[in-house]
Design an enzyme around this catalytic site. Structure first.
Site, PDB file in Angstrom:
ATOM      1  CG  ASP A 110      -2.094   0.945   1.085  1.00  0.00           C
ATOM      2  OD1 ASP A 110      -1.862   2.110   0.695  1.00  0.00           O
ATOM      3  OD2 ASP A 110      -3.233   0.542   1.355  1.00  0.00           O
ATOM      4  CB  SER A 166      -6.363   2.187   0.148  1.00  0.00           C
ATOM      5  OG  SER A 166      -5.060   2.716   0.199  1.00  0.00           O
ATOM      6  CB  THR A 205      -5.746  -2.996   0.890  1.00  0.00           C
ATOM      7  OG1 THR A 205      -5.395  -1.612   0.888  1.00  0.00           O
ATOM      8  CG2 THR A 205      -5.090  -3.691  -0.291  1.00  0.00           C
ATOM      9  CG  ASP A 225      -1.160   4.468   2.767  1.00  0.00           C
ATOM     10  OD1 ASP A 225      -1.072   5.282   1.833  1.00  0.00           O
ATOM     11  OD2 ASP A 225      -2.066   4.503   3.630  1.00  0.00           O
ATOM     12  CG  ASP A 239      -2.981   0.920  -2.554  1.00  0.00           C
ATOM     13  OD1 ASP A 239      -1.781   1.274  -2.481  1.00  0.00           O
ATOM     14  OD2 ASP A 239      -3.749   0.948  -1.574  1.00  0.00           O
TER      15      ASP A 239
HETATM   16 MG    MG Z   1      -4.238  -0.778   2.599  1.00  0.00          MG
HETATM   17 ZN    ZN Z   2      -3.225   5.980   2.287  1.00  0.00          ZN
END
Ligand code: MG
Ligand code: ZN
Length: 387
Positions: A68, A109, A162, A282, A324
């Site tokens: 991510d 996401s 996700t 992320d 992503d």
């Molecule tokens: Mg995620």
């Molecule tokens: Zn994010």
């Protein structure tokens, strides 16, 4: 109001709700140490080389791994700190995906997860539904229909955007309790992540852990027990909400959970589909925290190493590693590969709109090269599974 007009307005209503609820995500704030230089001494690991003899055939097993927020800078920051090498370098088929959602140049996401899982462009905040809020089948469900075993592993709550995109169908990513309930509607064999409280501490007072156990799941909360499971149905819910970051007590849960999931799913003669997410690359990006990004990147790469070790041993497993979207607009303004140090700078605390990399290994890998849409990943996996 005319029906068509209402339908056209629906996505914006969902989006507004999603934006309001996203304010509660506390991983997006934290220490700002963007100028820090890392040293590799405590994270450095050796990378094995795995050989794959390309035989033109369709894969029996598919492992989709999602970092991510993992753009090319995140990959190279990890590679730099590991003194110039990653397991990712075993992959010879490489491409890029465009990440735009149906309503935004910069995806979230949920829309990106839905694109990777269902092969459709949808609005930011959507989990497994199209722009009209209607459920669309994801590739884990396709695998299930094809008689394969399936699993989902993440370093976030298992109900987070996700992993949720590969299980649930809800109009808003923040509907964690509804997303948790959707797990009971599937035949998923293994899921490991956080999010225990969304199964037990619920507004509808249902106890989904009891319901899972009734369906035959081994529901476990401790990685020491989870890693001992080698067959049957497993629900590993290792923390009330999100598991901690790598350096704060989570440790190598992701590589271990990946190995456990493969071990269980591998029992199926029809093969399996597994999604593995390195969720917190992320979050390091949102915090503009280079150390956090690199730790999570290297942890994810070691999980890739676990998948490679399995795939190299059987030549019937396709691994696809992608992201992503990119997070943070990370730039590497300096560094030293021999010293394992890197100097990250950021352009935003949010996501960016750039293309992200795709790495493929195993039978069918050649179909995941060039510049693609994120929706092409699910479409091509679906085609391979229906062969
Ligand atoms: Mg995620
Ligand atoms: Zn994010």
């Amino acid at each position: 109001m005319h029906l068509k007009r209402i339908l056209r307005l629906l996505p914006s209503v969902f989006l507004l709700a999603a934006l309001t609820l996203q304010g509660q995500e506390d991983y997006k704030t934290g220490d700002d140490n963007k100028d820090v230089k890392l040293h590799a001494s405590d994270t450095r690991y050796d990378v094995n080389r795995f050989k794959y003899n390309p035989i033109p055939r369709t894969p029996k097993n598919i492992i989709l791994m999602i970092g991510d927020g993992m753009g090319v800078s995140q990959v190279f920051a990890g590679m730099t700190v590991n003194e110039g090498e990653l397991f990712l370098e075993n992959f010879k088929h490489i491409g890029f995906i465009k990440t735009q959602s149906s309503n935004n140049y910069v995806t979230d996401s949920a829309a990106a997860g839905t694109a990777l899982a269902c092969g459709i462009k949808t609005y930011n905040g959507a989990i497994g539904v199209n722009t009209n809020g209607r459920p669309r089948r994801n590739i884990r469900e396709v695998a299930e229909k094809e008689g394969k075993s399936t699993g989902v592993v993440a370093t976030s709550s298992i109900t987070h955007a996700t992993p949720a995109s590969f299980v649930a169908h809800q109009t808003n990513r923040a509907m964690y309790e509804a997303i948790a309930a959707d797990f009971l509607e599937t035949d998923i064999d293994v899921f490991i992540g956080g999010g225990y409280k969304h199964f037990t501490d619920r507004e509808d007072n249902r106890n989904l852990v009891n319901a899972l156990e009734k369906k035959g799941y081994n529901v476990l909360r401790d990685m020491d027990y989870i890693t001992k499971i080698t067959h049957g149905k497993l629900a590993g819910l290792i923390s009330p909400e999100h598991p901690p970051r790598y350096s704060e007590a989570r440790g190598d849960m992701l590589p271990k959970a990946t190995r456990t999931a493969i071990e269980i799913l591998d029992d199926d003669e029809d093969g399996f589909f597994l999604m593995v997410e390195g969720s917190q690359i992320d979050w390091g990006g949102h915090q503009n925290n280079t150390v956090y990004i690199v730790e999570e990147m290297l942890d994810f790469d070691r999980a890739v190493g676990v998948a490679l070790e399995f795939a190299a041993g059987n030549s019937e497993t396709l691994i696809i590693v992608t992201a992503d979207h990119e997070t943070g607009g990370l730039g590497l303004n300096g560094g030293d590969i021999s010293q394992g140090t890197v100097d990250g700078e950021f352009t935003t605390g949010g996501h960016t709109g750039v293309m992200v990399p795709v790495f493929a290994f195993g039978p069918g890998a050649e179909r995941f090269t060039g510049i693609m849409e994120n929706t092409d990943i699910a479409r091509r996996i679906r085609r391979l599974m229906r062969n």
